[in-house]
Design a protein around this motif. Structure first.
Motif, PDB file in Angstrom:
ATOM      1  N   LEU A   1       0.880  -1.178   0.000  1.00 16.07           N
ATOM      2  CA  LEU A   1       0.000   0.000   0.000  1.00 16.07           C
ATOM      3  C   LEU A   1       0.912   1.220   0.000  1.00 16.07           C
ATOM      4  N   VAL A   2       0.901   1.976  -1.098  1.00 17.69           N
ATOM      5  CA  VAL A   2       1.837   3.085  -1.245  1.00 17.69           C
ATOM      6  C   VAL A   2       1.098   4.411  -1.454  1.00 17.69           C
ATOM      7  N   GLY A   3       1.834   5.483  -1.324  1.00 11.04           N
ATOM      8  CA  GLY A   3       1.260   6.822  -1.488  1.00 11.04           C
ATOM      9  C   GLY A   3       2.052   7.776  -0.623  1.00 11.04           C
ATOM     10  N   GLU A   4       2.043   9.050  -1.016  1.00 15.53           N
ATOM     11  CA  GLU A   4       2.887   9.993  -0.282  1.00 15.53           C
ATOM     12  C   GLU A   4       2.350  10.218   1.134  1.00 15.53           C
ATOM     13  N   THR A   5       3.155  10.876   1.926  1.00 13.30           N
ATOM     14  CA  THR A   5       2.799  11.118   3.319  1.00 13.30           C
ATOM     15  C   THR A   5       1.462  11.875   3.403  1.00 13.30           C
ATOM     16  N   GLY A   6       0.606  11.437   4.326  1.00 14.94           N
ATOM     17  CA  GLY A   6      -0.688  12.087   4.499  1.00 14.94           C
ATOM     18  C   GLY A   6      -1.773  11.577   3.558  1.00 14.94           C
ATOM     19  N   SER A   7      -1.464  10.573   2.730  1.00 19.29           N
ATOM     20  CA  SER A   7      -2.455  10.102   1.755  1.00 19.29           C
ATOM     21  C   SER A   7      -3.515   9.200   2.398  1.00 19.29           C
ATOM     22  N   GLY A   8      -3.308   8.781   3.640  1.00 16.44           N
ATOM     23  CA  GLY A   8      -4.345   8.030   4.350  1.00 16.44           C
ATOM     24  C   GLY A   8      -4.058   6.548   4.519  1.00 16.44           C
ATOM     25  N   LYS A   9      -2.807   6.149   4.333  1.00 16.53           N
ATOM     26  CA  LYS A   9      -2.451   4.727   4.421  1.00 16.53           C
ATOM     27  C   LYS A   9      -2.643   4.200   5.851  1.00 16.53           C
ATOM     28  N   SER A  10      -2.084   4.917   6.815  1.00 21.12           N
ATOM     29  CA  SER A  10      -2.189   4.453   8.207  1.00 21.12           C
ATOM     30  C   SER A  10      -3.624   4.493   8.703  1.00 21.12           C
ATOM     31  N   VAL A  11      -4.331   5.563   8.380  1.00 19.08           N
ATOM     32  CA  VAL A  11      -5.727   5.673   8.816  1.00 19.08           C
ATOM     33  C   VAL A  11      -6.531   4.506   8.228  1.00 19.08           C
ATOM     34  N   THR A  12      -6.233   4.139   6.991  1.00 13.85           N
ATOM     35  CA  THR A  12      -6.933   3.019   6.355  1.00 13.85           C
ATOM     36  C   THR A  12      -6.717   1.724   7.123  1.00 13.85           C
ATOM     37  N   VAL A  13      -5.458   1.361   7.365  1.00 11.74           N
ATOM     38  CA  VAL A  13      -5.254   0.070   8.042  1.00 11.74           C
ATOM     39  C   VAL A  13      -5.699   0.133   9.500  1.00 11.74           C
ATOM     40  N   ARG A  14      -5.522   1.278  10.140  1.00  9.75           N
ATOM     41  CA  ARG A  14      -5.978   1.383  11.531  1.00  9.75           C
ATOM     42  C   ARG A  14      -7.502   1.277  11.606  1.00  9.75           C
ATOM     43  N   SER A  15      -8.186   1.810  10.603  1.00  8.21           N
ATOM     44  CA  SER A  15      -9.644   1.691  10.567  1.00  8.21           C
ATOM     45  C   SER A  15     -10.042   0.222  10.442  1.00  8.21           C
ATOM     46  N   VAL A  16      -9.384  -0.465   9.524  1.00  6.95           N
ATOM     47  CA  VAL A  16      -9.709  -1.872   9.276  1.00  6.95           C
ATOM     48  C   VAL A  16      -9.452  -2.719  10.530  1.00  6.95           C
ATOM     49  N   LEU A  17      -8.408  -2.362  11.284  1.00  7.60           N
ATOM     50  CA  LEU A  17      -8.028  -3.162  12.453  1.00  7.60           C
ATOM     51  C   LEU A  17      -8.698  -2.695  13.744  1.00  7.60           C
ATOM     52  N   GLY A  18      -9.585  -1.718  13.637  1.00  4.65           N
ATOM     53  CA  GLY A  18     -10.272  -1.237  14.838  1.00  4.65           C
ATOM     54  C   GLY A  18      -9.353  -0.489  15.784  1.00  4.65           C
ATOM     55  N   LEU A  19      -8.319   0.160  15.220  1.00  4.63           N
ATOM     56  CA  LEU A  19      -7.331   0.844  16.063  1.00  4.63           C
ATOM     57  C   LEU A  19      -7.421   2.356  15.979  1.00  4.63           C
ATOM     58  N   ILE A  20      -8.456   2.846  15.309  1.00  7.03           N
ATOM     59  CA  ILE A  20      -8.584   4.291  15.170  1.00  7.03           C
ATOM     60  C   ILE A  20      -9.242   4.854  16.437  1.00  7.03           C
ATOM     61  N   ARG A  21      -8.703   5.964  16.939  1.00  3.08           N
ATOM     62  CA  ARG A  21      -9.178   6.518  18.216  1.00  3.08           C
ATOM     63  C   ARG A  21      -9.926   7.829  17.995  1.00  3.08           C
ATOM     64  N   PRO A  22     -10.939   8.109  18.800  1.00  2.00           N
ATOM     65  CA  PRO A  22     -11.629   9.398  18.701  1.00  2.00           C
ATOM     66  C   PRO A  22     -10.614  10.536  18.838  1.00  2.00           C
ATOM     67  N   PRO A  23     -10.785  11.645  18.115  1.00  2.47           N
ATOM     68  CA  PRO A  23     -11.952  12.014  17.306  1.00  2.47           C
ATOM     69  C   PRO A  23     -12.028  11.286  15.956  1.00  2.47           C
ATOM     70  N   GLY A  24     -11.072  10.361  15.696  1.00  2.00           N
ATOM     71  CA  GLY A  24     -11.129   9.614  14.450  1.00  2.00           C
ATOM     72  C   GLY A  24     -12.232   8.572  14.498  1.00  2.00           C
ATOM     73  N   ARG A  25     -12.885   8.333  13.366  1.00  2.06           N
ATOM     74  CA  ARG A  25     -13.888   7.273  13.322  1.00  2.06           C
ATOM     75  C   ARG A  25     -14.130   6.837  11.891  1.00  2.06           C
ATOM     76  N   VAL A  26     -14.598   5.578  11.783  1.00  3.27           N
ATOM     77  CA  VAL A  26     -14.982   5.038  10.481  1.00  3.27           C
ATOM     78  C   VAL A  26     -16.431   5.421  10.266  1.00  3.27           C
ATOM     79  N   THR A  27     -16.759   6.012   9.110  1.00  2.00           N
ATOM     80  CA  THR A  27     -18.128   6.470   8.890  1.00  2.00           C
ATOM     81  C   THR A  27     -18.886   5.613   7.885  1.00  2.00           C
ATOM     82  N   ALA A  28     -18.183   4.798   7.095  1.00  2.00           N
ATOM     83  CA  ALA A  28     -18.886   3.928   6.132  1.00  2.00           C
ATOM     84  C   ALA A  28     -17.952   2.847   5.640  1.00  2.00           C
ATOM     85  N   GLY A  29     -18.542   1.805   5.070  1.00  2.00           N
ATOM     86  CA  GLY A  29     -17.750   0.781   4.403  1.00  2.00           C
ATOM     87  C   GLY A  29     -17.769  -0.563   5.089  1.00  2.00           C
ATOM     88  N   SER A  30     -17.083  -1.512   4.480  1.00  2.00           N
ATOM     89  CA  SER A  30     -16.955  -2.843   5.058  1.00  2.00           C
ATOM     90  C   SER A  30     -15.531  -3.328   4.861  1.00  2.00           C
TER      91      SER A  30
END
Ligand SMILES: Nc1ncnc2c1ncn2[C@@H]1O[C@H](COP(=O)(O)OP(=O)(O)OP(=O)(O)O)[C@@H](O)[C@H]1O
Ligand SMILES: [Mg+2]
Length: 270
Positions: free
Chosen positions: A35-64
């Motif tokens: 999974l590639v892309g420049e800094t800030g492109s959302g790579k970490s937020v993506t995997v953290r969302s998938v793994l249930g590791l995102i913390r408030p104020p961050g949240r997953v709002t849609a998807g599976s």
């Protein structure tokens, strides 16, 4: 090809600011996906969302995020923790974040292994010795008797990899597992993860900004830019004939920087 992980329509936000805009990608059985892309492109937020590791104020709002028939995004935190400790191994950029500073390394192996099977302290100790040797830790007895703060960064990341492997995960998710390490150790750690995957038919999702690493270690690649997936496919197809201008730019920039090559100087950090 069947998938071990299929992410679809994933959206994530911090407060009212959406940073991942409805993305999808898949990880096939036995495949290593970069999974590639420049800094800030959302790579970490993506995997953290998938793994249930995102913390408030961050949240997953849609998807599976379907993992072996289960939507990870709908799991209660306790069940998600269980899957994370058992079937999905997560290796983060900073190994010290994954280690408990107070408990001995031995105890941490015991707790990790005990979480999903009945195991005595003696058995977990023996298994930890074998695991640490397999990731190139010389003198594993000393490491097991000690604590996280006594380890160098490279050694700590090896301990984390051995800990993750001791849980025998089906899918390994690694978020820039080597950027905190010097270049020679980076290669060793990547070779190690690579070997552990190849020998066992596990799958891996590897976040990196190093396209050379993707070319060497992955079969598939997902390119992210500004919270969207702009292109994905096999490494041969995407790197061979990039369709999206952003991918073309990334590849051109990567060809100009010699940083992907191992350095003569082990103290230079990429
Ligand atoms: N805890 C947070 N609070 C607010 N915004 C955040 C937080 N974490 C990430 N973001 C924002 O989400 C966006 C995506 O960040 P993310 O960390 O996923 O990028 P990345 O692709 O992993 O970058 P890098 O290559 O630097 O690790 C960025 O705009 C970032 O500022
Ligand atoms: Mg990141």
């Amino acid at each position: 090809m069947s998938d071990i992980l299929t992410v679809d329509g994933l959206r994530a936000a911090f407060g009212s600011r959406e940073v991942v805009h409805g993305i999808g990608f898949r990880v096939g059985h036995g495949r290593a996906v970069g999974l590639v892309g420049e800094t800030g492109s959302g790579k970490s937020v993506t995997v953290r969302s998938v793994l249930g590791l995102i913390r408030p104020p961050g949240r997953v709002t849609a998807g599976s995020a379907m993992f072996d028939g289960t939507d990870l995004l709908k799991l209660p935190p306790r069940q998600m923790r269980r899957i994370r400790g058992d079937r999905i191994g997560f290796i983060a950029q900073n190994p010290f974040g994954a280690l408990n500073p107070i408990l001995s390394i031995r105890k941490q192996f015991h707790i990790a292994m005990r979480a999903h099977r009945k195991i005595s302290k003696e058995e977990s100790y023996e298994a930890a010795l074998i695991g640490l040797r397999s990731v190139g830790v010389a003198g594993p007895e000393r490491v097991l008797a000690g604590h996280a703060h006594e380890l160098s960064g490279g050694m700590a990341q090896r301990v984390v990899i051995a800990l993750v492997m001791s849980m025998d995960p089906t899918l390994i998710v690694a978020d820039e597992p080597t950027t905190a390490l010097d270049l020679t150790v980076q290669r060793q750690v990547l070779d190690l993860i690579d070997g552990l995957i190849r020998d066992t038919g596990r799958s891996m999702l590897l976040i990196t900004h190093d396209l050379g690493v993707v070319a060497q270690y992955c079969q598939d690649v997902v390119v992210m830019n500004a919270g969207t997936v702009v292109e994905s496919g096999t490494v041969a197809d995407v790197f061979g004939a990039p369709e999206h201008p952003y991918t073309q730019q990334l590849l051109a920039a990567s060809a100009e920087t010699p940083a992907a090559k191992p350095s003569e100087d082990p103290h230079v950090v990429a």
